[in-house]
Design a protein around this motif. Sequence first.
Motif, PDB file in Angstrom:
ATOM      1  N   THR A  96       0.822  -1.211   0.000  1.00  0.00           N
ATOM      2  CA  THR A  96       0.000   0.000   0.000  1.00  0.00           C
ATOM      3  C   THR A  96       0.865   1.274   0.000  1.00  0.00           C
ATOM      4  O   THR A  96       0.343   2.380   0.010  1.00  0.00           O
ATOM      5  CB  THR A  96      -0.915   0.043   1.252  1.00  0.00           C
ATOM      6  OG1 THR A  96      -0.070  -0.105   2.394  1.00  0.00           O
ATOM      7  CG2 THR A  96      -1.974  -1.050   1.210  1.00  0.00           C
ATOM      8  N   VAL A  97       2.171   1.094  -0.016  1.00  0.00           N
ATOM      9  CA  VAL A  97       3.078   2.257  -0.023  1.00  0.00           C
ATOM     10  C   VAL A  97       3.434   2.564  -1.482  1.00  0.00           C
ATOM     11  O   VAL A  97       3.833   1.670  -2.231  1.00  0.00           O
ATOM     12  CB  VAL A  97       4.355   1.948   0.802  1.00  0.00           C
ATOM     13  CG1 VAL A  97       5.354   3.090   0.731  1.00  0.00           C
ATOM     14  CG2 VAL A  97       3.982   1.645   2.250  1.00  0.00           C
ATOM     15  N   GLU A  98       3.266   3.822  -1.863  1.00  0.00           N
ATOM     16  CA  GLU A  98       3.400   4.143  -3.295  1.00  0.00           C
ATOM     17  C   GLU A  98       4.838   4.261  -3.787  1.00  0.00           C
ATOM     18  O   GLU A  98       5.141   3.920  -4.924  1.00  0.00           O
ATOM     19  CB  GLU A  98       2.673   5.457  -3.591  1.00  0.00           C
ATOM     20  CG  GLU A  98       1.184   5.211  -3.745  1.00  0.00           C
ATOM     21  CD  GLU A  98       0.447   6.440  -4.218  1.00  0.00           C
ATOM     22  OE1 GLU A  98       1.075   7.508  -4.347  1.00  0.00           O
ATOM     23  OE2 GLU A  98      -0.763   6.305  -4.435  1.00  0.00           O
ATOM     24  N   ASN A  99       5.743   4.743  -2.916  1.00  0.00           N
ATOM     25  CA  ASN A  99       7.081   5.070  -3.418  1.00  0.00           C
ATOM     26  C   ASN A  99       8.088   3.934  -3.223  1.00  0.00           C
ATOM     27  O   ASN A  99       9.229   4.158  -2.850  1.00  0.00           O
ATOM     28  CB  ASN A  99       7.606   6.368  -2.777  1.00  0.00           C
ATOM     29  CG  ASN A  99       7.781   6.239  -1.281  1.00  0.00           C
ATOM     30  OD1 ASN A  99       7.166   5.371  -0.655  1.00  0.00           O
ATOM     31  ND2 ASN A  99       8.612   7.089  -0.708  1.00  0.00           N
ATOM     32  N   ILE A 100       7.649   2.698  -3.463  1.00  0.00           N
ATOM     33  CA  ILE A 100       8.592   1.584  -3.346  1.00  0.00           C
ATOM     34  C   ILE A 100       8.425   0.629  -4.523  1.00  0.00           C
ATOM     35  O   ILE A 100       7.313   0.377  -4.985  1.00  0.00           O
ATOM     36  CB  ILE A 100       8.424   0.840  -1.991  1.00  0.00           C
ATOM     37  CG1 ILE A 100       9.440  -0.297  -1.879  1.00  0.00           C
ATOM     38  CG2 ILE A 100       7.033   0.311  -1.794  1.00  0.00           C
ATOM     39  CD1 ILE A 100       9.556  -0.862  -0.475  1.00  0.00           C
ATOM     40  N   GLU A 101       9.582   0.155  -5.006  1.00  0.00           N
ATOM     41  CA  GLU A 101       9.570  -0.888  -6.035  1.00  0.00           C
ATOM     42  C   GLU A 101      10.331  -2.071  -5.437  1.00  0.00           C
ATOM     43  O   GLU A 101      11.480  -1.902  -4.995  1.00  0.00           O
ATOM     44  CB  GLU A 101      10.290  -0.355  -7.288  1.00  0.00           C
ATOM     45  CG  GLU A 101      10.416  -1.387  -8.393  1.00  0.00           C
ATOM     46  CD  GLU A 101      11.239  -0.846  -9.592  1.00  0.00           C
ATOM     47  OE1 GLU A 101      11.489   0.385  -9.673  1.00  0.00           O
ATOM     48  OE2 GLU A 101      11.637  -1.675 -10.416  1.00  0.00           O
TER      49      GLU A 101
END
Length: 283
Positions: A96-101
């Motif tokens: 649910t965290v947007e800034n992780i790949e």
Amino acid sequence: MSIKTFNLFRRFQPWFVLFLKKYNIKGGTFDQHFLIDTGYLDRIVAAAELSPQDTVLEIGAGIGNLTERLTRRAKKVIAVELDPALISVLHDRFDTVENIEIIEGDALKVRFPEFDKVVSNLPYSISSEITFKLLHHKFKLGILMYQYEFAARMVSPPGCKDYSRLTVDTYYFADASILMKVPKGAFQPAPEVDSAVVKLVPRPAPFEVRDEAFFLEFVAAVFSQRRKKLRNSILNTNYMLKIPDVKEVVNQLPEGFMSKRAENLTPEELACVANMIFDLKSR
Ligand code: SAM
């Protein structure tokens, strides 16, 4: 509860231990020693001086304790992890965290996307290979945890017992310094060795080399015989260096260098000898 016990409790956040239990993660394989002391986690993240413009690479994200702190400060975090069990944990925690790949795979084999900084508690068994893979990328800053002895070899001055091929290769690519020593007890499960956090700042080499591949091979060759005088170490390792008419070439090199051991020559002096040999063999 005494202040001391309270502080200990706060720094070691018992939920990390419960977390390891919940996912039945025992650690130990794949260099899995999780940094659970929040004091050190915070100091590592502070050392990275992250800005909201930074893309950060993390090698061996584990259960995500460092990752989570990085996502709060960076524009993006690229988290690489080899163990499928830990990949599931990372997806549970961060989907649910947007800034992780999240990249599943061996950090030695996967292609790294572009990144500005690398912040990692590295798997120690691949310290050398992963460091030199990283140093062939363009980035601004590395904050990297290593086994303490390895870190000491990265930053040693010439003439000391830790001065080695690793020191010279590191110095060729970057400025390196030890920021802090980290005790075994900061990890769960505790490793058998102490650790150290190293700051790496890549920069152009502070000396000229005619041919990078030959220079690095020369350094590898002469440090494989570090107790021998340079003349003999070059002659003995010519199966690596492949210098035609090696005896003749060695005879043309300055005695001041040939009578010293590799461990007593600075990186600049080693580069000077490598350049002379390269010029002589290219004639
Ligand atoms: N980042 C976590 C921390 O600070 O607690 C874990 C660090 S632990 C020392 C090293 C991590 O690297 C483990 O999670 C392990 O599974 C992972 N790992 C080991 N070999 C790897 C490889 N070749 N490529 C990617 N990850 C690897």
